[in-house]
Design a protein around this motif. Structure first.
Motif, short mmCIF file in Angstrom:
data_model
loop_
_atom_site.label_atom_id
_atom_site.label_comp_id
_atom_site.label_asym_id
_atom_site.label_seq_id
_atom_site.Cartn_x
_atom_site.Cartn_y
_atom_site.Cartn_z
N LYS A 180 0.83 -1.20 0.00
CA LYS A 180 0.00 0.00 0.00
C LYS A 180 0.86 1.25 0.00
O LYS A 180 0.57 2.21 -0.70
CB LYS A 180 -0.91 0.01 1.23
CG LYS A 180 -2.12 -0.87 1.09
CD LYS A 180 -2.94 -0.78 2.35
CE LYS A 180 -4.15 -1.68 2.28
NZ LYS A 180 -4.76 -1.80 3.62
N ALA A 181 1.93 1.23 0.81
CA ALA A 181 2.79 2.40 0.87
C ALA A 181 3.39 2.69 -0.50
O ALA A 181 3.47 3.85 -0.91
CB ALA A 181 3.89 2.20 1.91
N MET A 183 2.11 1.68 -3.39
CA MET A 183 1.02 2.07 -4.28
C MET A 183 0.70 3.54 -4.10
O MET A 183 0.35 4.25 -5.06
CB MET A 183 -0.23 1.23 -3.99
CG MET A 183 -0.26 -0.08 -4.74
SD MET A 183 -1.48 -1.18 -4.04
CE MET A 183 -2.99 -0.52 -4.71
N ALA A 184 0.79 4.02 -2.85
CA ALA A 184 0.53 5.44 -2.60
C ALA A 184 1.56 6.31 -3.32
O ALA A 184 1.33 7.48 -3.55
CB ALA A 184 0.55 5.73 -1.10
N GLN B 51 -6.90 5.23 4.65
CA GLN B 51 -6.60 4.43 3.46
C GLN B 51 -7.72 4.48 2.44
O GLN B 51 -7.49 4.34 1.24
CB GLN B 51 -6.33 2.98 3.87
CG GLN B 51 -5.04 2.88 4.65
CD GLN B 51 -4.75 1.48 5.10
OE1 GLN B 51 -5.28 0.52 4.56
NE2 GLN B 51 -3.90 1.36 6.11
N ASN B 54 -7.48 7.57 0.16
CA ASN B 54 -6.44 7.49 -0.85
C ASN B 54 -6.74 6.41 -1.89
O ASN B 54 -5.94 6.14 -2.76
CB ASN B 54 -5.11 7.16 -0.14
CG ASN B 54 -3.92 7.51 -1.00
OD1 ASN B 54 -4.07 8.15 -2.02
ND2 ASN B 54 -2.77 7.07 -0.58
N ARG B 84 -4.60 8.99 -6.89
CA ARG B 84 -3.48 9.02 -5.95
C ARG B 84 -2.37 9.98 -6.36
O ARG B 84 -1.56 10.36 -5.54
CB ARG B 84 -2.89 7.61 -5.81
CG ARG B 84 -3.69 6.75 -4.89
CD ARG B 84 -3.02 5.42 -4.69
NE ARG B 84 -4.02 4.40 -4.56
CZ ARG B 84 -4.12 3.34 -5.35
NH1 ARG B 84 -3.25 3.15 -6.31
NH2 ARG B 84 -5.08 2.47 -5.17
N MET B 89 0.58 10.06 0.84
CA MET B 89 0.23 9.42 2.10
C MET B 89 1.50 8.98 2.82
O MET B 89 2.34 8.28 2.25
CB MET B 89 -0.65 8.22 1.85
CG MET B 89 -0.93 7.45 3.10
SD MET B 89 -2.59 6.80 3.07
CE MET B 89 -2.62 5.95 4.62
N PHE B 91 2.69 6.74 5.73
CA PHE B 91 2.23 5.71 6.64
C PHE B 91 2.92 5.83 7.99
O PHE B 91 3.93 6.52 8.12
CB PHE B 91 2.53 4.33 6.06
CG PHE B 91 1.50 3.87 5.08
CD1 PHE B 91 0.56 2.93 5.44
CD2 PHE B 91 1.47 4.39 3.80
CE1 PHE B 91 -0.39 2.52 4.54
CE2 PHE B 91 0.51 3.99 2.89
CZ PHE B 91 -0.41 3.04 3.27
#
Ligand SMILES: Nc1ncnc2c1ncn2[C@@H]1O[C@H](COP(=O)(O)OP(=O)(O)OP(=O)(O)O)[C@@H](O)[C@H]1O
Ligand SMILES: [Mg+2]
Lengths: 266, 291
Positions: A180-181, A183-184, B51, B54, B84, B89, B91
């Motif tokens: 996910k990181a 993909m972001a 999440q 995004n 996106r 983002m 994390f």
């Protein structure tokens, strides 16, 4: 997608299957695995199917949930089926597609091998679903104990296994977070050529490895700090107990083994 | 960039024994150009909500409107990818996502993914590194040889290099010492003030930070929005404070203590040290809190 992988997961419950001694389950699974492949008679396959179905139904696990978790593995079953279908050249020709020919022997072989594999996967998954990793390791260690007399490090082996099992879910969540990181940051795992897709996994694999090594080191330090020094002289907090039901179940699988052997010899 | 969340629910692993309903019927708007803080107990669904904003997860029900894109249960990955591009983002523990051979390569990863050529990507990367206060001399080092704080900055630079309009931060200061926390937050504030429509949305457990920085606070509780509002409007709600769902920032705790001592009605909505000092000074001049 990854959260549906069932291998290494445990679903708490109080069913008959849950309460069996892990040694009974392991030994039964072992018998099943060996003798399922000894005979290819219909009775044996039938008996195996009945045993598997009975185990699955009495485990009290939602079938929909089970299906969701195992369908990925079914790809392997399908693959095996088709491999045998096309590569076995026995019996009559049933179908010809260009250079490929399907023989009746291939169809039969595909079915038999695929079916065996399916049963085995279902039963093995059921074992981990209904047995806590701790019980599983205790069971394996206990069954392997005779080997420790010939200096096989059974305790270390069991420990390694339990750690591996314990960290499968952790690794899966971690993979997902890192995916996910990335993909972001615009990584795309499901687009482009096969080569590009594989390359896209590098930014996931590298952090995953680096974290795993770090975790392994931390774990080792933590264990040493608490005085862990291997198997010798270690006592157990939880003792396994073999009950009548365990003997019964094991005898059922013994009977299956006997049947399989008998059809082979007889 | 404004974000509107309408009746959104989200369930992890639906239809199994492990199903978790992480969000239930959440409706909330995040206005453009502001700093928003999402607070709430652990497990209340904050990270899940982030999440969804995004497009990393899709809502099970409801819809999210972000800068002209709509995210629903059947949004396509291609659309989410485009969305996106404008949303960065960070994390929790972002340093765990570093992977490239050099810091520069890692920071360039995002821009390259979105189609920049190497030259542009490199320019963006150096600009982002500068914003995070990392000296350019570190750019050629392996990210794995940096210190913890430097790694976090490098990872943040990797997100800033995308030049987003909206930044989503999941506990950006977790695990840093007080000075480090202060510096990281200053970095984000500065980033936001550079342009009028830059929006900051952060999850935090730090009430001091929330009280000082946020224009708008969303309080989550068991997957729902319990309440929302400005810091002054929330920390004057006695029901929330008494229930313990809304801890007081330190300045407010001191004021609250003084008010209780002198049996005056509580007046705790001063969130910087200066404001709190002014408030106390005026009480001293008048004799008592609110006398
Ligand atoms: N990948 C996942 N799989 C299953 N359940 C999850 C997953 N991630 C979160 N949950 C569950 O969803 C709920 C909300 O989790 P979430 O991470 O959004 O909480 P949070 O408010 O961010 O908490 P924290 O402050 O601890 O970070 C929790 O009950 C959590 O156990
Ligand atoms: Mg969280």
């Amino acid at each position: 997608m990854l959260e549906h992988v069932l291998i290494g997961q445990y679903v708490p419950g109080r069913s008959v299957v849950h309460r069996l001694d892990p040694r009974a389950k392991l030994a039964s699974l072992f018998l099943f695995m060996v003798f399922l492949f000894v005979s290819r008679e219909l009775v044996v396959l039938g008996a195996a199917a009945v045993l598997t179905a009975a185990a699955l139904l009495s485990a009290g696990i939602s079938l929909r949930f089970f299906w969701k978790g195992t369908r990925l593995v079914l790809i392997i079953v399908a693959l095996t089926f088709f491999l045998h279908l096309f590569l076995t050249q026995e019996g009559r020709v049933l179908l010809e597609i260009g250079p490929l020919a399907v023989y009746s022997g291939g169809l039969l072989e595909g079915f038999v091998v695929g079916f065996r594999l399916l049963l085995l996967i279902v039963l093995a998954t059921l074992l981990t679903l209904t047995t806590t990793p701790v019980d599983l390791t205790d069971g394996i260690e206990s069954l392997l104990r005779p080997l420790s007399y010939v200096r096989v490090p059974t305790h270390e082996f069991a420990l390694m296994m339990s750690i591996a099992l314990r960290f499968i879910p952790t690794l899966l969540t971690e993979t997902q977070t890192i995916m996910k990181a990335q993909m972001a940051r615009g990584a795309a795992f499901s687009r482009g050529s096969v080569w590009n897709r594989l390359k896209a996994f590098l930014p996931v694999l590298i952090p995953l490895f680096s974290q795993s090594f770090k975790r392994a080191e931390d774990l080792a330090t933590a264990m040493e700090a608490r005085g862990y020094n291997g198997g010798a002289g270690r006592t157990k907090y939880r003792e396994l107990s073999w009950k009548l039901s365990d003997t019964l179940i094991f005898c059922m699988f013994l009977a299956f083994a006997g049947l399989s052997l008998w059809t082979r010899i007889g | 960039m404004q974000i509107t969340v309408t009746n959104v629910s989200y369930t992890y692993m639906p239809g199994g024994p492990f199903a978790v309903e992480a969000l239930r019927d959440v409706t909330v708007t995040f206005a453009s150009g502001e700093t928003h803080a999402i607070i709430g107990a652990t497990g209340s669904g904050k990270s899940t909500l982030l999440q969804l904003l995004n497009g990393l997860e899709k809502p099970s029900e409801g819809s999210i409107d972000a800068g002209g894109h709509t995210i629903t249960a059947d949004s396509r990955q291609k659309d989410l990818f485009d969305l996106r591009r404008h949303i960065g983002m960070v994390f929790q523990f972002p340093e765990q996502q570093l992977f490239a051979e050099t810091v520069l390569e890692d920071v360039m990863f995002g821009p390259l993914n979105y189609g920049d050529d190497r030259e542009t990507a490199e320019k963006k990367a150096y600009r982002a590194l500068e914003k995070t206060g990392l000296p350019p001399s570190l750019a050629e080092r392996s990210p794995f040889t940096l210190s913890g704080g430097q790694m976090r900055r490098a990872a943040i630079a990797g997100v800033l290099a995308l030049e987003p309009k909206l930044l989503l931060l999941d506990e950006p200061t977790a695990g840093l010492d007080p000075d480090g926390q202060e510096e990281i937050m200053r970095l984000f504030s500065e980033w936001q003030q550079e342009e009028a429509d830059r929006t900051l949305l952060l999850i935090t457990h730090d009430m001091n930070l929330t009280a000082r920085k946020a224009d708008h606070i969303v309080l989550m509780e068991s997957g729902r929005v319990r309440t929302e509002g400005t810091p002054s409007s929330l920390w004057t709600r006695e029901d929330l404070i008494e229930e313990g769902v809304l801890p007081l920032p330190e300045t407010s705790r001191i004021l609250a203590g003084l008010c209780t001592e002198s049996k005056a009605p509580p007046a705790v909505d001063a969130f910087t040290v200066e404001d709190a000092a002014d408030r106390i000074a005026s009480w001293v001049r008048k004799g008592e809190p609110d006398a």
